[in-house]
Design an enzyme around this catalytic site. Structure first.
Site, PDB file in Angstrom:
ATOM      1  N   GLU A  19      -5.981  -4.796  10.131  1.00 21.79           N
ATOM      2  CA  GLU A  19      -4.979  -3.752  10.375  1.00 21.79           C
ATOM      3  C   GLU A  19      -5.308  -2.995  11.659  1.00 21.79           C
ATOM      4  O   GLU A  19      -6.090  -2.032  11.628  1.00 21.79           O
ATOM      5  CB  GLU A  19      -4.958  -2.765   9.205  1.00 21.79           C
ATOM      6  N   GLY A  60       2.677  -1.078   4.209  1.00 21.75           N
ATOM      7  CA  GLY A  60       2.837   0.332   3.852  1.00 21.75           C
ATOM      8  C   GLY A  60       4.306   0.670   3.676  1.00 21.75           C
ATOM      9  O   GLY A  60       4.901   0.412   2.628  1.00 21.75           O
ATOM     10  N   GLY A  61       4.897   1.228   4.721  1.00 22.89           N
ATOM     11  CA  GLY A  61       6.265   1.743   4.658  1.00 22.89           C
ATOM     12  C   GLY A  61       7.258   0.805   3.997  1.00 22.89           C
ATOM     13  O   GLY A  61       8.022   1.220   3.101  1.00 22.89           O
ATOM     14  N   SER A  64       2.882  -2.111  10.237  1.00 23.61           N
ATOM     15  CA  SER A  64       4.330  -2.198  10.513  1.00 23.61           C
ATOM     16  C   SER A  64       4.902  -3.590  10.256  1.00 23.61           C
ATOM     17  O   SER A  64       5.838  -4.010  10.938  1.00 23.61           O
ATOM     18  CB  SER A  64       4.635  -1.728  11.945  1.00 23.61           C
ATOM     19  N   GLU A 124      -6.944   4.957   7.397  1.00 23.72           N
ATOM     20  CA  GLU A 124      -6.662   6.379   7.123  1.00 23.72           C
ATOM     21  C   GLU A 124      -7.839   7.032   6.419  1.00 23.72           C
ATOM     22  O   GLU A 124      -8.110   8.218   6.607  1.00 23.72           O
ATOM     23  CB  GLU A 124      -5.364   6.500   6.301  1.00 23.72           C
ATOM     24  N   GLY A 149       1.988   2.342  10.605  1.00 24.39           N
ATOM     25  CA  GLY A 149       2.959   3.424  10.481  1.00 24.39           C
ATOM     26  C   GLY A 149       3.611   3.833  11.787  1.00 24.39           C
ATOM     27  O   GLY A 149       4.270   4.869  11.871  1.00 24.39           O
ATOM     28  N   ASN A 198       0.876  -1.166   0.000  1.00 24.68           N
ATOM     29  CA  ASN A 198       0.000   0.000   0.000  1.00 24.68           C
ATOM     30  C   ASN A 198       0.917   1.220   0.000  1.00 24.68           C
ATOM     31  O   ASN A 198       1.464   1.573   1.031  1.00 24.68           O
ATOM     32  CB  ASN A 198      -0.900  -0.022   1.247  1.00 24.68           C
ATOM     33  N   TRP A 199       1.052   1.810  -1.167  1.00 26.03           N
ATOM     34  CA  TRP A 199       2.014   2.923  -1.292  1.00 26.03           C
ATOM     35  C   TRP A 199       1.501   4.212  -0.663  1.00 26.03           C
ATOM     36  O   TRP A 199       2.239   5.159  -0.529  1.00 26.03           O
ATOM     37  CB  TRP A 199       2.337   3.162  -2.776  1.00 26.03           C
ATOM     38  N   LYS A 200       0.196   4.255  -0.362  1.00 31.32           N
ATOM     39  CA  LYS A 200      -0.424   5.479   0.178  1.00 31.32           C
ATOM     40  C   LYS A 200      -0.116   6.653  -0.754  1.00 31.32           C
ATOM     41  O   LYS A 200      -0.036   6.459  -1.963  1.00 31.32           O
ATOM     42  CB  LYS A 200       0.048   5.707   1.612  1.00 31.32           C
ATOM     43  N   HIS A 243      -9.555   1.503   4.272  1.00 30.88           N
ATOM     44  CA  HIS A 243      -8.325   1.663   5.051  1.00 30.88           C
ATOM     45  C   HIS A 243      -8.588   2.615   6.221  1.00 30.88           C
ATOM     46  O   HIS A 243      -9.356   3.566   6.088  1.00 30.88           O
ATOM     47  CB  HIS A 243      -7.201   2.208   4.163  1.00 30.88           C
TER      48      HIS A 243
HETATM   49  P1  PGA Z   1       2.533   0.298   7.541  1.00 23.52           P
HETATM   50  O1  PGA Z   1       1.117   0.529   6.836  1.00 23.52           O
HETATM   51  O2  PGA Z   1       3.075  -0.994   7.016  1.00 23.52           O
HETATM   52  O3  PGA Z   1       3.369   1.481   7.133  1.00 23.52           O
HETATM   53  O4  PGA Z   1       2.281   0.253   9.006  1.00 23.52           O
HETATM   54  C1  PGA Z   1       0.244  -0.552   6.618  1.00 23.52           C
HETATM   55  C2  PGA Z   1      -1.032  -0.039   6.014  1.00 23.52           C
HETATM   56  O5  PGA Z   1      -1.472   1.053   6.391  1.00 23.52           O
HETATM   57  O6  PGA Z   1      -1.632  -0.684   5.129  1.00 23.52           O
END
Ligand code: PGA
Length: 250
Positions: free
Chosen positions: A167, A234-235, A213, A97, A173, A9-11, A95
């Site tokens: 999640e 994500g990251g 994470s 966010e 994050g 997930n590149w956001k 998601h």
């Molecule tokens: P993260 O994000 O791996 O940076 O914690 C995961 C996500 O939000 O899908």
């Protein structure tokens, strides 16, 4: 046997040219055939580049949101048919966010999910509790509610096109990963919720990812858990060698 699905997930990261470079870099780190299914969920403006650069590789392209109407006066939104025609196969829905910053609710998650399926997309739908909810002891209630409402109206046949990502909001994050026990337990709770709706055969076949994470160091332990069938990352998905290490941890 469930397949393992690793999705990045590149956001809101990477311009189109940066996306092309990152995909090329990921490809260099992958084998011609991978045990895991690999998806990169990119920003809308990166879709064309992502589709072009993943062609002939094992990597599939996903988007990060979709609107629930097929077309119309919804300034700034993108429909399922637009994504499909652009070459997108998957879409992330719900998601945290989007729930936190953009007013996404269980009901709009359900609307987007059914529109995505109707439009021909496969879905990664996210559920997860906040830190307060975990500390208040209502994790199961929250993730069962989110799962059941998200899946309202989805046929048993369409469950093949759905991946559920557990999640925990407090792990996204933050560098704070759920322990493998916590993650496995929550994914098991989600599987039981799917079983209550569709029966155990469909629940056993449903892919349930962990996200929050996940990284090159902790992926192996998480992915070894009985109820965890992949990761939404994500990251660590923005660094090609780390993303490849996660893929190879399956
Ligand atoms: P993260 O994000 O791996 O940076 O914690 C995961 C996500 O939000 O899908």
């Amino acid at each position: 046997m469930r397949k393992t699905v690793i999705a990045g997930n590149w956001k809101m990261n990477k311009t189109a040219s940066e996306a092309a470079a990152l995909i090329e870099d990921i490809k260099k780190n992958l084998n011609a055939e991978e045990k895991a299914e690999v998806i990169v969920c990119v920003p809308f403006t990166d879709i064309a580049a992502a589709v072009e650069h993943t062609k002939g590789s094992v990597i599939k392209v996903g988007a990060q949101n979709v609107h629930f109407a097929p077309s119309g006066a919804f300034t700034g939104e993108i429909s399922a048919s637009m994504l499909v025609e652009a070459g997108v196969e998957y879409v992330i829905i719900g998601h945290s966010e989007r729930r936190q910053y953009f007013g996404e609710t269980d009901q709009t998650v359900n609307q987007r999910l059914t529109a995505a399926l109707a439009g021909g997309l496969k879905v990664i739908v996210c559920v997860g509790e906040s830190l307060d909810e975990r500390e208040d002891g209502v994790t199961s209630e929250i993730i069962v509610r989110q799962t059941k409402i998200a899946l309202k109206g989805v046929s048993a046949e369409d469950m093949k096109k759905i991946i559920i990502a557990y999640e925990p909001v407090w792990a996204i994050g933050t560098g704070k990963t759920a322990t493998s026990e916590q993650a496995d337990e929550a994914c098991g709770t989600i599987r039981a919720a799917v079983a209550s709706l569709y029966g155990s055969e469909i629940a056993e076949a449903t892919v349930i990812q962990y996200g929050g994470s996940m990284n090159a160091g902790n992926a192996k332990e998480l992915l070894a858990c009985e109820n965890i069938d992949g990761g939404l990352i994500g990251g660590a998905s923005l660094k090609a060698p780390d993303f490849a290490t996660i893929i190879h941890s399956c």
